[in-house]
Design a protein around this motif. Sequence first.
Motif, PDB file in Angstrom:
ATOM      1  N   MET A  79       0.743  -1.265  -0.016  1.00  0.00           N
ATOM      2  CA  MET A  79      -0.043   0.090   0.125  1.00  0.00           C
ATOM      3  C   MET A  79       0.803   1.144  -0.030  1.00  0.00           C
ATOM      4  O   MET A  79       0.719   2.207  -0.805  1.00  0.00           O
ATOM      5  CB  MET A  79      -0.907   0.067   1.255  1.00  0.00           C
ATOM      6  N   LYS A  80       2.116   1.180   0.732  1.00  0.00           N
ATOM      7  CA  LYS A  80       3.019   2.235   0.847  1.00  0.00           C
ATOM      8  C   LYS A  80       3.545   2.663  -0.594  1.00  0.00           C
ATOM      9  O   LYS A  80       3.494   3.710  -1.085  1.00  0.00           O
ATOM     10  CB  LYS A  80       3.958   1.838   1.575  1.00  0.00           C
ATOM     11  N   ASN A  81       3.734   1.626  -1.386  1.00  0.00           N
ATOM     12  CA  ASN A  81       4.390   1.549  -2.562  1.00  0.00           C
ATOM     13  C   ASN A  81       3.173   2.317  -3.479  1.00  0.00           C
ATOM     14  O   ASN A  81       3.584   3.268  -4.286  1.00  0.00           O
ATOM     15  CB  ASN A  81       4.592   0.313  -2.969  1.00  0.00           C
ATOM     16  N   ILE A  82       1.989   1.969  -3.484  1.00  0.00           N
ATOM     17  CA  ILE A  82       1.011   2.574  -4.490  1.00  0.00           C
ATOM     18  C   ILE A  82       0.931   3.797  -4.200  1.00  0.00           C
ATOM     19  O   ILE A  82       0.441   4.918  -4.873  1.00  0.00           O
ATOM     20  CB  ILE A  82      -0.096   1.848  -4.191  1.00  0.00           C
ATOM     21  N   LEU A  83       1.054   4.371  -2.606  1.00  0.00           N
ATOM     22  CA  LEU A  83       0.873   5.712  -2.379  1.00  0.00           C
ATOM     23  C   LEU A  83       2.162   6.680  -2.604  1.00  0.00           C
ATOM     24  O   LEU A  83       1.991   7.932  -2.523  1.00  0.00           O
ATOM     25  CB  LEU A  83       0.399   5.858  -0.853  1.00  0.00           C
ATOM     26  N   MET A  84       3.026   6.111  -2.897  1.00  0.00           N
ATOM     27  CA  MET A  84       4.352   6.894  -3.307  1.00  0.00           C
ATOM     28  C   MET A  84       4.158   8.065  -4.334  1.00  0.00           C
ATOM     29  O   MET A  84       3.536   7.675  -5.303  1.00  0.00           O
ATOM     30  CB  MET A  84       5.424   6.155  -3.751  1.00  0.00           C
ATOM     31  N   PRO A  85       4.583   9.043  -4.040  1.00  0.00           N
ATOM     32  CA  PRO A  85       4.576  10.322  -5.242  1.00  0.00           C
ATOM     33  C   PRO A  85       5.266   9.775  -6.206  1.00  0.00           C
ATOM     34  O   PRO A  85       6.290   9.008  -5.992  1.00  0.00           O
ATOM     35  CB  PRO A  85       5.273  11.232  -4.508  1.00  0.00           C
ATOM     36  N   GLY A  86       4.670   9.844  -7.328  1.00  0.00           N
ATOM     37  CA  GLY A  86       5.618   9.308  -8.553  1.00  0.00           C
ATOM     38  C   GLY A  86       4.962   8.075  -9.027  1.00  0.00           C
ATOM     39  O   GLY A  86       5.063   7.781 -10.424  1.00  0.00           O
ATOM     40  N   ASN A  87       4.119   7.457  -8.227  1.00  0.00           N
ATOM     41  CA  ASN A  87       3.513   6.067  -8.646  1.00  0.00           C
ATOM     42  C   ASN A  87       1.935   6.543  -9.156  1.00  0.00           C
ATOM     43  O   ASN A  87       1.415   7.152  -8.402  1.00  0.00           O
ATOM     44  CB  ASN A  87       3.362   5.066  -7.635  1.00  0.00           C
ATOM     45  N   ASN A  88       1.939   6.470 -10.553  1.00  0.00           N
ATOM     46  CA  ASN A  88       0.577   6.903 -10.989  1.00  0.00           C
ATOM     47  C   ASN A  88      -0.656   6.165 -11.047  1.00  0.00           C
ATOM     48  O   ASN A  88      -1.770   6.092 -11.889  1.00  0.00           O
ATOM     49  CB  ASN A  88       0.843   7.675 -12.462  1.00  0.00           C
ATOM     50  N   GLN A  89      -0.352   5.146 -10.468  1.00  0.00           N
ATOM     51  CA  GLN A  89      -1.658   4.282 -10.243  1.00  0.00           C
ATOM     52  C   GLN A  89      -3.116   4.662  -9.801  1.00  0.00           C
ATOM     53  O   GLN A  89      -4.076   4.405 -10.395  1.00  0.00           O
ATOM     54  CB  GLN A  89      -1.449   2.922  -9.451  1.00  0.00           C
ATOM     55  N   LEU A  90      -2.935   5.747  -9.198  1.00  0.00           N
ATOM     56  CA  LEU A  90      -3.985   6.444  -8.618  1.00  0.00           C
ATOM     57  C   LEU A  90      -4.418   7.629  -9.529  1.00  0.00           C
ATOM     58  O   LEU A  90      -5.173   8.427  -8.837  1.00  0.00           O
ATOM     59  CB  LEU A  90      -3.893   6.631  -7.190  1.00  0.00           C
ATOM     60  N   ALA A  91      -3.891   7.812 -10.550  1.00  0.00           N
ATOM     61  CA  ALA A  91      -3.906   9.064 -11.279  1.00  0.00           C
ATOM     62  C   ALA A  91      -5.458   9.047 -11.945  1.00  0.00           C
ATOM     63  O   ALA A  91      -5.935   7.878 -12.208  1.00  0.00           O
ATOM     64  CB  ALA A  91      -3.114   9.412 -12.538  1.00  0.00           C
ATOM     65  N   VAL A 128      -6.867   8.353   5.702  1.00  0.00           N
ATOM     66  CA  VAL A 128      -6.376   9.644   5.544  1.00  0.00           C
ATOM     67  C   VAL A 128      -5.373   9.826   4.503  1.00  0.00           C
ATOM     68  O   VAL A 128      -5.388  10.804   3.718  1.00  0.00           O
ATOM     69  CB  VAL A 128      -5.891  10.370   6.900  1.00  0.00           C
ATOM     70  N   ASP A 129      -4.422   8.961   4.663  1.00  0.00           N
ATOM     71  CA  ASP A 129      -3.033   9.141   3.611  1.00  0.00           C
ATOM     72  C   ASP A 129      -3.600   9.087   2.355  1.00  0.00           C
ATOM     73  O   ASP A 129      -3.300   9.617   1.153  1.00  0.00           O
ATOM     74  CB  ASP A 129      -2.126   8.118   3.990  1.00  0.00           C
ATOM     75  N   VAL A 130      -4.449   7.910   2.028  1.00  0.00           N
ATOM     76  CA  VAL A 130      -5.045   7.672   0.817  1.00  0.00           C
ATOM     77  C   VAL A 130      -5.863   8.872   0.358  1.00  0.00           C
ATOM     78  O   VAL A 130      -5.789   9.189  -1.081  1.00  0.00           O
ATOM     79  CB  VAL A 130      -6.180   6.316   0.973  1.00  0.00           C
ATOM     80  N   ILE A 131      -6.738   9.421   1.070  1.00  0.00           N
ATOM     81  CA  ILE A 131      -7.618  10.530   0.637  1.00  0.00           C
ATOM     82  C   ILE A 131      -6.658  11.721   0.279  1.00  0.00           C
ATOM     83  O   ILE A 131      -6.687  12.304  -0.776  1.00  0.00           O
ATOM     84  CB  ILE A 131      -8.542  11.011   1.934  1.00  0.00           C
ATOM     85  N   LYS A 132      -5.587  12.067   1.248  1.00  0.00           N
ATOM     86  CA  LYS A 132      -4.631  13.080   0.712  1.00  0.00           C
ATOM     87  C   LYS A 132      -3.972  12.832  -0.554  1.00  0.00           C
ATOM     88  O   LYS A 132      -3.782  13.936  -1.338  1.00  0.00           O
ATOM     89  CB  LYS A 132      -3.547  13.004   1.880  1.00  0.00           C
ATOM     90  N   ARG A 133      -3.647  11.657  -0.967  1.00  0.00           N
ATOM     91  CA  ARG A 133      -3.083  11.329  -2.093  1.00  0.00           C
ATOM     92  C   ARG A 133      -3.947  11.445  -3.346  1.00  0.00           C
ATOM     93  O   ARG A 133      -3.784  12.027  -4.197  1.00  0.00           O
ATOM     94  CB  ARG A 133      -2.642   9.727  -2.004  1.00  0.00           C
ATOM     95  N   LEU A 134      -5.075  11.050  -3.001  1.00  0.00           N
ATOM     96  CA  LEU A 134      -6.064  11.252  -4.307  1.00  0.00           C
ATOM     97  C   LEU A 134      -6.527  12.670  -4.246  1.00  0.00           C
ATOM     98  O   LEU A 134      -6.732  12.949  -5.495  1.00  0.00           O
ATOM     99  CB  LEU A 134      -7.559  10.307  -3.879  1.00  0.00           C
ATOM    100  N   ASN A 135      -6.490  13.362  -3.270  1.00  0.00           N
ATOM    101  CA  ASN A 135      -6.847  14.853  -3.475  1.00  0.00           C
ATOM    102  C   ASN A 135      -5.817  15.496  -4.434  1.00  0.00           C
ATOM    103  O   ASN A 135      -6.009  16.439  -5.242  1.00  0.00           O
ATOM    104  CB  ASN A 135      -6.753  15.583  -2.056  1.00  0.00           C
ATOM    105  N   GLN A 136      -4.522  15.089  -4.308  1.00  0.00           N
ATOM    106  CA  GLN A 136      -3.464  15.466  -5.420  1.00  0.00           C
ATOM    107  C   GLN A 136      -3.513  14.876  -6.768  1.00  0.00           C
ATOM    108  O   GLN A 136      -3.554  15.562  -7.735  1.00  0.00           O
ATOM    109  CB  GLN A 136      -2.164  14.906  -4.975  1.00  0.00           C
ATOM    110  N   THR A 137      -3.899  13.554  -6.877  1.00  0.00           N
ATOM    111  CA  THR A 137      -3.921  12.898  -8.169  1.00  0.00           C
ATOM    112  C   THR A 137      -5.416  13.013  -8.749  1.00  0.00           C
ATOM    113  O   THR A 137      -5.268  12.801 -10.180  1.00  0.00           O
ATOM    114  CB  THR A 137      -3.652  11.410  -8.174  1.00  0.00           C
ATOM    115  N   SER A 138      -6.328  12.927  -8.303  1.00  0.00           N
ATOM    116  CA  SER A 138      -7.537  13.003  -8.491  1.00  0.00           C
ATOM    117  C   SER A 138      -8.628  13.855  -7.980  1.00  0.00           C
ATOM    118  O   SER A 138      -9.503  13.320  -7.056  1.00  0.00           O
ATOM    119  CB  SER A 138      -8.055  11.423  -8.456  1.00  0.00           C
ATOM    120  N   PRO A 139      -8.593  15.230  -8.208  1.00  0.00           N
ATOM    121  CA  PRO A 139      -9.201  16.267  -7.370  1.00  0.00           C
ATOM    122  C   PRO A 139     -10.750  15.817  -7.260  1.00  0.00           C
ATOM    123  O   PRO A 139     -11.369  16.459  -6.479  1.00  0.00           O
ATOM    124  CB  PRO A 139      -8.959  17.599  -7.774  1.00  0.00           C
TER     125      PRO A 139
END
Length: 314
Positions: A58-70, A94-105
């Motif tokens: 999961m950490k890997n998927i959430l890493m900046p630069g990993n565009n799986q969640l774009a 919360v980390d997942v939501i923060k990441r998605l707010n960046q990649t998929s607003p």
Amino acid sequence: MGRSGSGKTSMRSMIFNNYSANETSRLGATLYVERTEVRFLNNLNLSILDCAGQDNLMKNILMPGNNQLALCQVLIYVFDVSNIEEPKDYITFVDVIKRLNQTSPSCKFFILFHKWDLVMEHEKETAKSNIISALIKSGEEIKFHELYLNGTVKIFTTTIWNETLYLAWSRVVEELVPKANIMKNYLKKISRVLNAKELIIFERKSFLSIVSYSNMFDQDNFYNFNSDRNDGYSHYGVTADRSQKISSIIKTFRKSASYYNGGKFQKLTLHSRSSIIYLDELTDTMAIMLVLPNAMLNESPINQQNINNGNSGN
Ligand code: GTP
């Protein structure tokens, strides 16, 4: 997304690969991200990413630069309510939501309080409000409370053992269907032409209901959007609940039928004293179910062509 063992692959396999609830106990852990493509409403493609829940993956998927969640349109986050590790599980969420707010607003969030069958009946209300309070507390930074109140976050209690799973997933699918209101207006017109009590359109592979109309309930207030509760169910009222029961029954029927004729189930007509239920394919990717009053059997202009032309005034 959600922690390892929370039930993500089980639900995906039941909805899109025709597994039964019993068969899910044989599934192995997901190792990274498994993508399922579903052709949907003729020309749409639904991509479902089942993300592994083990911490390091999961950490890997959430890493900046990993565009799986774009550019995700919907996040379905699954909590195993029988086994929440506090505060870790909430922090991860919360980390997942923060990441998605960046990649998929513009992403919408569906939270499933899953394995709800494992919560004792008398503890359900308390369990639910406790988890919501914990999410509000952990999610101050992402303004979880605001997202919950304005409907960006929807919460469902689900289990693979009943139709609640289909209800939640149908709401997800509805979120993705463009112009659902226009489709509903067509159903209303077709209902008048055929004197039908109820019409439901299903996606054929998953048998999730996409849009439904009933003249048995208050038509213009079909969905209770005025409700101030924000659990998924309160928005959809009794008819949506019926659609999911039907989804669940038809899928079970189709699975049983497949033992006899290789799953080539196409249409079904059921007669009761008061109604006739007619289920048939509508397009390559959609099926339609009509409920007609029994007295209309000989009068209703019901055949495939009329269903397809229902909006042209035939
Ligand atoms: P990872 O692939 O490791 O991320 O796990 P996962 O979230 O995909 O979990 P999976 O679907 O493999 O489910 C784990 C176990 O939970 C399986 O044995 C399922 O049968 C069981 N399970 C799934 N949903 C439910 C449910 O609603 N109730 C109960 N009691 N068990 C469930």
